[in-house]
Design an enzyme around this catalytic site. Structure first.
Site, mmCIF file in Angstrom:
data_model
loop_
_atom_site.group_PDB
_atom_site.id
_atom_site.type_symbol
_atom_site.label_atom_id
_atom_site.label_comp_id
_atom_site.label_asym_id
_atom_site.label_seq_id
_atom_site.Cartn_x
_atom_site.Cartn_y
_atom_site.Cartn_z
ATOM 1 N N HIS A 95 0.850 -1.197 0.000
ATOM 2 C CA HIS A 95 0.000 0.000 0.000
ATOM 3 C C HIS A 95 0.892 1.257 0.000
ATOM 4 O O HIS A 95 0.933 2.008 0.979
ATOM 5 C CB HIS A 95 -0.897 -0.045 1.239
ATOM 6 C CG HIS A 95 -2.031 0.911 1.249
ATOM 7 N ND1 HIS A 95 -2.089 2.020 0.434
ATOM 8 C CD2 HIS A 95 -3.168 0.929 2.002
ATOM 9 C CE1 HIS A 95 -3.219 2.680 0.685
ATOM 10 N NE2 HIS A 95 -3.882 2.039 1.635
ATOM 11 N N GLU A 99 -0.325 0.996 -5.853
ATOM 12 C CA GLU A 99 -0.170 -0.150 -4.973
ATOM 13 C C GLU A 99 -0.214 -1.472 -5.743
ATOM 14 O O GLU A 99 -1.288 -1.908 -6.145
ATOM 15 C CB GLU A 99 -1.280 -0.139 -3.926
ATOM 16 C CG GLU A 99 -1.538 1.229 -3.304
ATOM 17 C CD GLU A 99 -2.858 1.284 -2.565
ATOM 18 O OE1 GLU A 99 -3.298 0.241 -2.035
ATOM 19 O OE2 GLU A 99 -3.472 2.371 -2.528
#
Length: 294
Positions: free
Chosen positions: A162, A268
């Site tokens: 992330h 991500e």
């Protein structure tokens, strides 16, 4: 000193001056400095002194496992887990550091099911071992996640890095390499579209899951003269890519500055549109390599 360790985190410093900082909570990377600049976004409102296991770190590179979002099917094995799973809320173990002729510094962190908070472990009581490997050079940061099934039955999982990039002005940023890829738009109730533009720009809330992306390398262009400070991202054994910026919704996130969306973007890599199936006593590996144009 190339390495510093305290109760909360590990810091590595390369001979070039680049550095990386990893918290034991979530094995979350909170800083990557390269060429004299911070390259990752971390909210100024992140409460790094209050990491009690109930709140994730907003910024850096959190690890997402074993699910990316709330399971859509109540029968899913991960249905009772919070969004983003358990690894982000667990305290990892320090497994040591390797130095390769001063060219690379590599740190390793480990997590087993026994280290997951009890309230989360009971909702997904699989036997597993995770190894997170962080490798630092003068201009790159490599992250690798290894997942081993320590049980006697197969299990399924999602994995995602992330990554929050620090950008000087989101209005000048373009992301290249995701054209002609179908994506699910979470802002528009998961409606599906195909992005046909050569690059993605962001001028509103953006939350897209690009599915089964065949390309492994992307450019995050910051719009600076000569391409200085641009990022290249290479994904390793990961099928999907998420692009996120909360825009003014940031004002509803308690530990995220109201205007900070102007200085960040998340790109991500992960496998999140389907579960990775891992047989008993087998290991899966995936990762990313980030590089800065100095």
């Amino acid at each position: 000193m190339p390495i510093q360790i305290n109760e909360e985190k590990v810091s590595l410093t390369h001979s070039s001056g680049s550095s990386v900082e990893v918290y034991f909570f979530g094995a979350t990377i909170t800083s990557w400095k390269c060429g004299g600049k911070e390259r990752l976004f971390l909210s100024k409102d992140s409460k790094l002194d209050e990491l009690d296991g109930t709140k994730e770190i907003h910024g850096g590179i959190p690890l997402i496992f074993p699910q990316f979002a709330k399971a859509s099917e109540p029968s899913a094995e991960t249905a009772n887990l919070p969004q983003h799973g358990t690894a982000r809320y667990s305290t990892w173990k320090w497994l040591g550091v390797d130095v390769d002729n001063d060219e690379e510094l590599t740190a390793k962190f480990g997590l087993t099911d026994a280290q997951v908070p009890e309230n989360l472990h009971k909702e997904w009581p699989k036997k597993f071992e995770l190894i997170f490997i962080v490798t630092l050079t003068a201009d790159t940061l490599k992250n690798t996640l290894e997942v081993r099934n320590k049980g006697t039955e197969p299990f399924g999982f999602n994995a995602l890095f992330h990554t929050y990039y620090s950008v000087p002005d989101i209005s000048k940023v373009s992301i290249k390499g995701l054209n002609d890829i179908t994506y699910s738009d979470k802002v528009k109730n998961f409606a599906r579209f195909k992005d046909v533009k050569d690059s993605i720009t962001i001028d509103q809330e953006t939350d897209r899951i690009y599915e089964n992306v065949p390309r492994d390398e992307f450019l995050i262009d910051l719009g600076q003269p000569g391409g200085v400070d641009n990022f290249t991202l290479k994904k390793l054994n990961l099928k999907d890519t998420v692009v996120w910026n909360p825009w003014i919704k940031a004002r509803s996130i308690s530990d995220f500055g109201d205007e900070e969306y102007k200085n960040m973007v998340c790109v991500e890599p992960g496998t999140v549109t389907e579960y990775i199936k891992l047989e008993a006593d087998k290991t899966w590996k995936g990762g990313q390599i980030l590089k800065v144009q100095l």
